[in-house]
Design an enzyme around this catalytic site. Structure first.
Site, PDB file in Angstrom:
ATOM      1  CD  GLU A  70       6.764  17.416 -22.606  1.00  0.00           C
ATOM      2  OE1 GLU A  70       6.252  18.457 -22.148  1.00  0.00           O
ATOM      3  OE2 GLU A  70       6.075  16.464 -23.026  1.00  0.00           O
ATOM      4  CG  HIS A  86       5.666  12.555 -25.241  1.00  0.00           C
ATOM      5  ND1 HIS A  86       4.311  12.498 -25.500  1.00  0.00           N
ATOM      6  CD2 HIS A  86       5.827  13.481 -24.264  1.00  0.00           C
ATOM      7  CE1 HIS A  86       3.685  13.351 -24.701  1.00  0.00           C
ATOM      8  NE2 HIS A  86       4.580  13.950 -23.950  1.00  0.00           N
ATOM      9  NE  ARG A 114      -4.004  -1.977   2.084  1.00  0.00           N
ATOM     10  CZ  ARG A 114      -3.908  -3.015   2.912  1.00  0.00           C
ATOM     11  NH1 ARG A 114      -2.970  -3.036   3.831  1.00  0.00           N
ATOM     12  NH2 ARG A 114      -4.763  -4.005   2.824  1.00  0.00           N
ATOM     13  CG  HIS A 119      -1.801  12.791 -25.986  1.00  0.00           C
ATOM     14  ND1 HIS A 119      -2.420  13.386 -24.905  1.00  0.00           N
ATOM     15  CD2 HIS A 119      -0.520  12.573 -25.599  1.00  0.00           C
ATOM     16  CE1 HIS A 119      -1.541  13.516 -23.928  1.00  0.00           C
ATOM     17  NE2 HIS A 119      -0.382  13.031 -24.319  1.00  0.00           N
ATOM     18  CE  LYS A 121       5.224  17.840 -13.933  1.00  0.00           C
ATOM     19  NZ  LYS A 121       5.352  16.648 -14.742  1.00  0.00           N
ATOM     20  NE  ARG A 141       0.405  17.259 -12.948  1.00  0.00           N
ATOM     21  CZ  ARG A 141       1.110  16.446 -12.177  1.00  0.00           C
ATOM     22  NH1 ARG A 141       0.794  16.318 -10.903  1.00  0.00           N
ATOM     23  NH2 ARG A 141       2.113  15.742 -12.648  1.00  0.00           N
ATOM     24  CD  GLU A 175      -4.058  17.038 -15.903  1.00  0.00           C
ATOM     25  OE1 GLU A 175      -2.994  16.451 -15.665  1.00  0.00           O
ATOM     26  OE2 GLU A 175      -4.601  17.042 -17.010  1.00  0.00           O
ATOM     27  CG  HIS A 211       1.019  17.298 -24.055  1.00  0.00           C
ATOM     28  ND1 HIS A 211       1.790  18.430 -24.122  1.00  0.00           N
ATOM     29  CD2 HIS A 211       1.804  16.357 -23.463  1.00  0.00           C
ATOM     30  CE1 HIS A 211       2.977  18.187 -23.583  1.00  0.00           C
ATOM     31  NE2 HIS A 211       3.012  16.939 -23.176  1.00  0.00           N
ATOM     32  CE  LYS A 242      -0.775  14.259 -14.651  1.00  0.00           C
ATOM     33  NZ  LYS A 242      -1.075  14.775 -16.001  1.00  0.00           N
ATOM     34  CG  ASN A 285      -1.843  18.139 -20.319  1.00  0.00           C
ATOM     35  OD1 ASN A 285      -0.821  17.488 -20.123  1.00  0.00           O
ATOM     36  ND2 ASN A 285      -2.906  18.028 -19.549  1.00  0.00           N
TER      37      ASN A 285
HETATM   38  P1  NAD Z   1      12.399   6.455 -22.150  1.00  0.00           P
HETATM   39  O1  NAD Z   1      12.294   6.249 -20.701  1.00  0.00           O
HETATM   40  O2  NAD Z   1      11.887   5.380 -23.052  1.00  0.00           O
HETATM   41  O3  NAD Z   1      13.905   6.761 -22.531  1.00  0.00           O
HETATM   42  C1  NAD Z   1      14.232   7.048 -23.871  1.00  0.00           C
HETATM   43  C2  NAD Z   1      15.419   6.221 -24.372  1.00  0.00           C
HETATM   44  O4  NAD Z   1      16.613   6.731 -23.820  1.00  0.00           O
HETATM   45  C3  NAD Z   1      15.369   4.759 -23.977  1.00  0.00           C
HETATM   46  O5  NAD Z   1      15.823   3.969 -25.063  1.00  0.00           O
HETATM   47  C4  NAD Z   1      16.337   4.675 -22.809  1.00  0.00           C
HETATM   48  O6  NAD Z   1      16.916   3.387 -22.664  1.00  0.00           O
HETATM   49  C5  NAD Z   1      17.379   5.676 -23.228  1.00  0.00           C
HETATM   50  N1  NAD Z   1      18.127   6.272 -22.129  1.00  0.00           N
HETATM   51  C6  NAD Z   1      17.644   6.695 -20.939  1.00  0.00           C
HETATM   52  N2  NAD Z   1      18.605   7.306 -20.243  1.00  0.00           N
HETATM   53  C7  NAD Z   1      19.729   7.265 -20.991  1.00  0.00           C
HETATM   54  C8  NAD Z   1      21.035   7.751 -20.819  1.00  0.00           C
HETATM   55  N3  NAD Z   1      21.399   8.451 -19.739  1.00  0.00           N
HETATM   56  N4  NAD Z   1      21.941   7.535 -21.794  1.00  0.00           N
HETATM   57  C9  NAD Z   1      21.588   6.858 -22.939  1.00  0.00           C
HETATM   58  N5  NAD Z   1      20.340   6.399 -23.160  1.00  0.00           N
HETATM   59  C10 NAD Z   1      19.433   6.602 -22.194  1.00  0.00           C
HETATM   60  O7  NAD Z   1      11.662   7.803 -22.607  1.00  0.00           O
HETATM   61  P2  NAD Z   1      11.484   9.240 -21.932  1.00  0.00           P
HETATM   62  O8  NAD Z   1      11.378  10.177 -23.064  1.00  0.00           O
HETATM   63  O9  NAD Z   1      12.466   9.505 -20.851  1.00  0.00           O
HETATM   64  O10 NAD Z   1      10.058   9.106 -21.235  1.00  0.00           O
HETATM   65  C11 NAD Z   1       8.876   8.831 -21.963  1.00  0.00           C
HETATM   66  C12 NAD Z   1       7.851   8.264 -21.011  1.00  0.00           C
HETATM   67  O11 NAD Z   1       7.608   9.214 -19.989  1.00  0.00           O
HETATM   68  C13 NAD Z   1       6.516   7.955 -21.628  1.00  0.00           C
HETATM   69  O12 NAD Z   1       6.074   6.704 -21.183  1.00  0.00           O
HETATM   70  C14 NAD Z   1       5.593   9.049 -21.092  1.00  0.00           C
HETATM   71  O13 NAD Z   1       4.257   8.612 -20.973  1.00  0.00           O
HETATM   72  C15 NAD Z   1       6.203   9.311 -19.760  1.00  0.00           C
HETATM   73  N6  NAD Z   1       5.944  10.652 -19.215  1.00  0.00           N
HETATM   74  C16 NAD Z   1       5.491  10.733 -17.950  1.00  0.00           C
HETATM   75  C17 NAD Z   1       5.259  11.970 -17.382  1.00  0.00           C
HETATM   76  C18 NAD Z   1       4.836  12.063 -15.944  1.00  0.00           C
HETATM   77  O14 NAD Z   1       4.482  13.150 -15.498  1.00  0.00           O
HETATM   78  N7  NAD Z   1       4.870  10.977 -15.215  1.00  0.00           N
HETATM   79  C19 NAD Z   1       5.476  13.145 -18.124  1.00  0.00           C
HETATM   80  C20 NAD Z   1       5.947  13.016 -19.431  1.00  0.00           C
HETATM   81  C21 NAD Z   1       6.179  11.767 -19.972  1.00  0.00           C
HETATM   82  N1  GLY Z   2       3.396  15.944 -17.958  1.00  0.00           N
HETATM   83  C1  GLY Z   2       2.174  16.520 -17.516  1.00  0.00           C
HETATM   84  C2  GLY Z   2       1.984  16.475 -16.043  1.00  0.00           C
HETATM   85  O1  GLY Z   2       2.847  16.076 -15.298  1.00  0.00           O
HETATM   86  O2  GLY Z   2       0.941  16.817 -15.583  1.00  0.00           O
END
Ligand code: NAD
Ligand code: GLY
Length: 362
Positions: A182, A269, A118, A256, A231, A245, A241, A252, A140, A249
């Site tokens: 971003e 993305h 939990r 999307h 942020k 918040r 949100e 976005h 998130k 977006n």
């Molecule tokens: P990712 O985590 O897939 O990383 C992108 C690529 O970079 C991968 O191939 C990874 O192995 C590689 N990588 C990571 N760190 C590295 C490093 N230091 N050196 C070399 N390669 C490296 O993608 P991302 O763009 O970091 O994140 C995308 C994800 O984040 C999506 O799933 C999206 O939905 C999510 N997201 C979440 C939020 C949130 O608020 N929680 C906000 C925006 C995006």
């Molecule tokens: N990336 C959008 C949020 O964190 O709300």
């Protein structure tokens, strides 16, 4: 050099705050000791990152889950792997999960931490630029379902975010640029975030583009601090949100739909967000919400960083349909965050579909 520390205080949970520490070559395990009471750690990462940084994340009291690399692994199987490893090794309530990776690792680890016993502590150590400025901050956490992205998740804040800019040196150009989309978004929403900056973020990004693209560490730390400040200011006021918040977006809604119609594999993305911000700015211009000069300014910054991908000619009806499917669509109304003046945005819902269709190109 001193590390920068920024504290997030969630107004809906007054007793709760956590630091974002931004610096170079951070001693992760010292910070984990400082911010948790964990005896055992469960460190989650992926194969690519583990092979680059194995030495940096070795600790005697840690168990490891090494996921496959890719968005498709932000799923139930990875969640199960993490929970199985925690159960097999008898991690307790006071123990801690550590996400060492980009948004994919951060999101699935955070969701596992929210559900194990939990809720156990978790620490975010972001390794992509996108994770430094966005996904590791704000709580998130989620996994994807075959019917859509991030459909299963929670709002669950970490105990600390340890943002080490040295980790960004191994990112390839495409991954750097997806994070930059971003970053630029914050410039276009700056005034709506409710934080006081000493200078206009747009001007900072305009002036330092060369240094940023070369990963100049001083400028990069400043940039991450500014993005996290903006942020944090939003998340502090509206964690879940209910309103504000949504400004995060910007771009976005279009993005999307682009991701959905291209199977989440063709574009990163950030590429979709860069295109989405141009489309949103076009829509704002058509709705006479902004002057043409500001529309040009938005385009100029996005083009300066060369963030735009080549897009296919989308079927416009399918595009609108995909926008309706977005989980942020409100009943049958599509919600947009659109610029309403320089560096400010607002939510708009009642937009004529023919106007939207005119904006589905960059
Ligand atoms: P990712 O985590 O897939 O990383 C992108 C690529 O970079 C991968 O191939 C990874 O192995 C590689 N990588 C990571 N760190 C590295 C490093 N230091 N050196 C070399 N390669 C490296 O993608 P991302 O763009 O970091 O994140 C995308 C994800 O984040 C999506 O799933 C999206 O939905 C999510 N997201 C979440 C939020 C949130 O608020 N929680 C906000 C925006 C995006
Ligand atoms: N990336 C959008 C949020 O964190 O709300």
């Amino acid at each position: 050099m001193e590390n920068n520390t920024l504290n997030i205080k969630i107004s809906e949970k007054p007793a709760y705050s956590y630091p974002i520490i931004i610096g170079q070559d951070l001693d992760f395990f010292e910070y984990i000791k400082k911010y948790t009471k964990a005896k055992k750690l469960l460190i989650v990462t992926n194969k690519t990152i583990f092979s680059l940084y194995e030495k940096k994340i070795k600790a005697d009291n840690a168990y490891y889950v090494i996921l496959e690399d890719g968005e498709e692994y932000k799923n139930f199987d990875s969640l199960k792997k993490i929970l199985d490893t925690a159960i097999e090794n008898r991690l307790e309530r006071r123990d801690c999960f550590v996400a060492f990776g980009g948004g994919v690792v951060g999101d699935v680890t955070g969701y596992a931490a929210a559900s194990y016993l939990r809720g156990v502590d978790f620490i975010q150590i972001p390794t992509t630029l996108l994770a430094h400025v966005d996904s590791s901050v704000g709580g998130k956490v989620a996994i994807n379902h075959e019917k859509g992205k991030n459909l299963i998740g929670a709002f669950y804040q970490p105990k600390a975010v340890l943002a080490d800019t040295n980790l960004l040196s191994t990112l390839d150009k495409r991954q750097l640029k997806t994070g930059l989309a971003e970053v630029l978004k914050y410039a276009f929403i700056e005034k709506s975030c409710g934080a006081e900056l000493n200078y206009r973020f747009y001007d900072f990004l305009d002036a330092y583009s060369e240094k940023i693209l070369k990963l100049d560490s001083v400028i990069l730390e400043k940039l991450i601090l500014i993005c996290c400040t903006l942020k944090a200011s939003v998340v502090e006021k509206d964690e879940t949100e209910k309103g504000l918040r949504a400004v995060l977006n910007f771009g976005h809604t279009f993005a999307h739909a682009i991701e959905n119609l291209t199977g989440y594999t063709k574009y990163t993305h950030g590429e979709a967000v860069a295109a989405g911000m141009i489309m949103a700015a076009k829509l704002a211009l058509k709705l006479e919400m902004i002057e043409r000069s500001y529309f040009v300014k938005i385009n100029e910054l996005i083009n300066k960083y060369e963030l735009l991908p080549e897009l296919p000619g989308f079927d416009k009806d399918e595009f609108i349909e995909a926008m309706h499917l977005d989980k942020k669509a409100d009943a049958d109304k599509i919600r947009f965050i659109l610029p309403d003046s320089e560096f400010s945005v607002k939510m708009v819902t009642d937009v004529d579909e023919s106007l939207i269709k005119d904006c589905i190109e960059i």
